[in-house]
Write an enzyme that holds these catalytic residues in place. Structure first.
Site, PDB file in Angstrom:
ATOM      1  CG  LEU A  48      35.098  41.347  42.187  1.00 40.71           C
ATOM      2  CD1 LEU A  48      33.542  43.556  42.574  1.00 40.71           C
ATOM      3  CD2 LEU A  48      35.099  42.172  43.678  1.00 40.71           C
ATOM      4  CG  ASP A  49      34.513  43.216  35.889  1.00 46.01           C
ATOM      5  OD1 ASP A  49      33.585  41.701  35.919  1.00 46.01           O
ATOM      6  OD2 ASP A  49      34.026  44.156  35.571  1.00 46.01           O
ATOM      7  N   PRO A  50      37.959  40.646  37.319  1.00 49.44           N
ATOM      8  CG  PRO A  50      38.545  38.916  35.459  1.00 49.44           C
ATOM      9  CD  PRO A  50      37.470  39.257  35.868  1.00 49.44           C
ATOM     10  CB  ALA A  52      36.594  44.351  40.284  1.00 52.10           C
TER      11      ALA A  52
END
Length: 310
Positions: A48-50, A52
């Site tokens: 999960l992207d930082p 997000a």
């Protein structure tokens, strides 16, 4: 001959469905959880992207053997697209690459949604973990290289417009493995002729785990105030989900105590009775009490173990 090293940490096993905070990396989150639980092993089921927030399922101990089955699960995201600007990272972190004064009408956005539903071709973002000639795309992009990433097929089960405003729109998407929501925002912006990038992203589901399972990181960190180590670890363990719950998409075989011993020794067991499953390349076996024993194949009337637990 030297003795094998004893693994550091305790052999705790289970899934923690972490509510990852904004501006916190997935690897950083796994390291924090592993340290809190004093676990021997830990891993996550899908980065999960930082920038997000939301669901990051983290596997501890033997549960890491079930990671592929959660990785393959459907996912739901809520996201916001800001119109008028495309960025090199396709989110707030990057630099603008194209701009437009045009803003899309709500009816134009709704008319576009069917194009992004079903099996579609999608080019991952330049700043992604995709490997190109053995290198991560984001490493190459950070060095100023233009990365040629081939399109790949992904499946969008549902794409819903939740709210349309002048400069941005809010969506919910239900999708399969490998879908990049940042690419959705980029491509919709191009099709609408106004450009766009992700301004907000939250993952609310990774099947088979629902939103009701989410545990905020701050709730775990707060338990550090408990001075008694055993009491603190017991409080943390209460949030864990048994590894078997990651396998609900597979056929299930229940076996006797004698068969448990055979499977744990790596031997196949004979399946009898009308409830025995049909031949299948993957199934899971539990004891009478419901404890996960093995993942394996059902072939020629036998359950043949591939991965053993316990």
């Amino acid at each position: 001959m030297s003795k094998p090293r004893k693994p550091k940490g305790r052999p705790v096993s289970g899934w923690l469905v972490l509510d990852k905070p904004f501006d916190f990396g997935s690897t950083e989150a796994v390291s924090k959880v592993k340290w809190l639980y004093k676990a021997q092993k830990a891993g996550h089921a899908g980065t999960l992207d930082p920038l997000a927030s939301g669901m990051l399922p983290i596997a501890l101990g033997d549960a890491t053997k079930t990671v592929p089955y959660v990785m393959d699960g459907r996912k739901i995201y809520e996201f916001t697209v800001a119109w008028g600007e495309e960025r090199n990272t396709d989110d707030l972190e990057g630099e603008p690459t194209q701009t437009s004064d045009k803003r899309p009408a709500e009816e134009d956005i709704r008319a576009l949604l069917p194009k992004y539903t079903g099996v579609i071709e999608q080019v991952p973002p330049q700043f992604s973990a995709i490997k190109i000639a053995g290198e991560r795309a984001y490493d190459m992009a950070r060095e100023g290289e233009t990365v040629e990433i081939p399109a790949r097929e992904v499946e969008i089960h549902r794409l819903t417009l939740l709210k349309a405003e002048t400069d941005q729109a809010h969506f919910e998407v239900e999708c399969g493995k490998g879908t990049y929501v940042r690419s959705l925002a980029r491509d919709m912006g191009r099709d609408l002729g106004c450009f766009g990038h992700i301004a907000g992203l939250r993952r609310t589901l990774v099947a088979p785990f629902g939103e009701e399972r989410l545990v905020p990181l701050e709730k775990l960190v707060a338990l550090e105030e408990i001075e008694d180590v055993e009491e603190r670890l017991a409080a943390l363990d209460a949030f864990l989900i048994p590894p078997v719950e990651a396998l609900t998409s597979l056929p299930h075989v229940r076996i006797s105590d004698d068969q448990v011993r055979r499977l744990r020794a790596g031997n196949p067991v004979i399946l009898r009775g009308r409830d025995a499953p049909l031949p299948t390349p993957e199934a899971y076996a539990t004891s009478i009490s419901g404890e996960l024993v093995a993942i394996g194949a059902v072939e020629e009337g036998e359950f043949r173990p591939k991965r053993v637990f316990g």
